[in-house]
Design a protein around this motif. Structure first.
Motif, PDB file in Angstrom:
ATOM      1  N   UNK A 187       0.835  -1.198   0.000  1.00  0.00           N
ATOM      2  CA  UNK A 187       0.000   0.000   0.000  1.00  0.00           C
ATOM      3  C   UNK A 187       0.873   1.252   0.000  1.00  0.00           C
ATOM      4  N   UNK A 188       1.981   1.199   0.699  1.00  0.00           N
ATOM      5  CA  UNK A 188       2.906   2.329   0.723  1.00  0.00           C
ATOM      6  C   UNK A 188       3.408   2.652  -0.681  1.00  0.00           C
ATOM      7  N   UNK A 189       3.477   1.644  -1.542  1.00  0.00           N
ATOM      8  CA  UNK A 189       3.970   1.841  -2.904  1.00  0.00           C
ATOM      9  C   UNK A 189       2.886   2.303  -3.877  1.00  0.00           C
ATOM     10  N   UNK A 190       1.652   2.441  -3.400  1.00  0.00           N
ATOM     11  CA  UNK A 190       0.548   2.791  -4.296  1.00  0.00           C
ATOM     12  C   UNK A 190       0.746   4.178  -4.906  1.00  0.00           C
ATOM     13  N   UNK A 191       0.309   4.360  -6.148  1.00  0.00           N
ATOM     14  CA  UNK A 191       0.397   5.684  -6.776  1.00  0.00           C
ATOM     15  C   UNK A 191      -0.655   6.621  -6.185  1.00  0.00           C
ATOM     16  N   UNK A 192      -0.403   7.905  -6.288  1.00  0.00           N
ATOM     17  CA  UNK A 192      -1.352   8.909  -5.813  1.00  0.00           C
ATOM     18  C   UNK A 192      -1.094  10.216  -6.544  1.00  0.00           C
ATOM     19  N   UNK A 193      -2.024  11.121  -6.440  1.00  0.00           N
ATOM     20  CA  UNK A 193      -1.910  12.412  -7.121  1.00  0.00           C
ATOM     21  C   UNK A 193      -0.681  13.160  -6.620  1.00  0.00           C
ATOM     22  N   UNK A 194       0.248  13.402  -7.518  1.00  0.00           N
ATOM     23  CA  UNK A 194       1.463  14.108  -7.130  1.00  0.00           C
ATOM     24  C   UNK A 194       2.249  13.392  -6.053  1.00  0.00           C
ATOM     25  N   UNK A 195       2.021  12.086  -5.915  1.00  0.00           N
ATOM     26  CA  UNK A 195       2.652  11.288  -4.848  1.00  0.00           C
ATOM     27  C   UNK A 195       2.427  11.894  -3.467  1.00  0.00           C
ATOM     28  N   UNK A 196       1.228  12.419  -3.247  1.00  0.00           N
ATOM     29  CA  UNK A 196       0.912  13.029  -1.959  1.00  0.00           C
ATOM     30  C   UNK A 196       0.575  11.993  -0.896  1.00  0.00           C
ATOM     31  N   UNK A 197       0.171  10.785  -1.306  1.00  0.00           N
ATOM     32  CA  UNK A 197      -0.142   9.694  -0.372  1.00  0.00           C
ATOM     33  C   UNK A 197      -0.966  10.178   0.821  1.00  0.00           C
ATOM     34  N   UNK A 198      -2.227  10.517   0.608  1.00  0.00           N
ATOM     35  CA  UNK A 198      -3.037  11.112   1.676  1.00  0.00           C
ATOM     36  C   UNK A 198      -3.561  10.120   2.717  1.00  0.00           C
ATOM     37  N   UNK A 199      -3.280   8.824   2.566  1.00  0.00           N
ATOM     38  CA  UNK A 199      -3.808   7.855   3.522  1.00  0.00           C
ATOM     39  C   UNK A 199      -2.944   7.775   4.782  1.00  0.00           C
TER      40      UNK A 199
END
Length: 274
Positions: A187-199
């Motif tokens: 999950x830590x490797x999951x992509x996100x918008x701008x790599x912001x990782x909001x979780x």
């Protein structure tokens, strides 16, 4: 699907060979899409493969261009936070299936609506994001390498910034969730918008539950609902790897007002371990 390998091998591809998907690849993807429609609360979202002729003017995105691809994946859903979360949750599973087929993909949240003016969308529905899909150039162009570096495409937040003990608020001791370490790492490797990782994930040893919270890290992304999509993407990684490693569980929602912490964290959902 070897989900762990798919997660590890996936990267955002922005330059493609200008060819349509092979019929065999399209068939496998469409069959998967047809069995991957139901979100965490029973909401149904239909996704489609959409082919568009390569334009002389490439599609513009905020951090560069997407070049030479023909095919996209998108769905239409309600303009609500939970629907956007379901959208990310379901579409990321399709992305990982495409990765298994050795196809290149790229999530695009802020896309040029005029570029897709031939797609009809009812007034009460939205397309929260699209995924570009195709055969990526085997050798990444220099310009794409520079773009990836500029947006920090390979950067991920550390364990200490993402995972916590629900009862104490301390950083989660990996030994206390030993069986779930791989699911959390994927999950830590999951992509996100701008790599912001909001979780932000809080584990309760008392109830044996993982509580998923959203931290607003970028107001522009939040205003467009992209953090909600990111939450769904992270959830899909966690669920797929958990099930792959024999760790069954179910998604459930507690009453928001009963969930701590509060402040700048917003409760989304809980994974109840079985």
């Amino acid at each position: 699907m070897d989900i762990i390998k798919s997660i590890q091998h996936r990267r955002s591809a922005r330059t493609y060979n200008s060819e349509s998907l092979k019929p065999s690849d399209s068939m496998i993807l469409e069959e998967f899409i047809n069995t991957n429609k139901t979100g965490i609360n029973g909401e149904s979202i239909d996704f489609v493969l959409f082919e568009k002729s390569v334009s002389k003017t490439p599609m513009k995105i905020p951090y560069g261009l997407i070049r030479n691809n023909k095919t996209y994946i998108f769905g239409k859903t309600n303009p609500t936070a939970i629907s956007r979360t379901n959208y990310g949750y379901l579409l990321e599973k399709i992305v990982l299936k495409a990765t298994e087929l050795k196809l290149g993909t790229c999530w695009v949240g802020m896309f040029d609506k005029e570029y897709f003016n031939d797609i009809q969308v009812d007034n009460n529905l939205v397309i929260p994001a699209i995924v570009v899909i195709g055969y990526a150039k085997e050798k990444m162009p220099v310009k794409e390498k520079l773009i990836r570096k500029a947006v920090g495409a390979n950067k991920r937040k550390s364990w200490e910034m993402l995972f916590f003990n629900y009862e104490t608020g301390d950083v989660l001791n990996s030994e206390s969730v030993n069986l779930y370490t791989e699911a959390l790492e994927m999950m830590r490797m999951a992509p996100s918008s701008g790599n912001t990782q909001p979780w932000r994930i809080f584990y309760s040893s008392v109830t044996n539950e993982f509580h998923f919270f959203k931290k607003i890290t970028n107001l522009a992304y939040e205003s467009k609902g992209m953090h909600d999509i990111d939450m769904g993407i992270a959830m899909s990684h966690f669920e797929l790897v958990s099930l792959k490693t024999g760790l069954n569980g179910t998604w459930m929602q507690h009453k928001t007002e009963k969930m701590k912490p509060n402040g700048d964290l917003h409760y989304v959902i809980t994974w109840k371990c079985k």
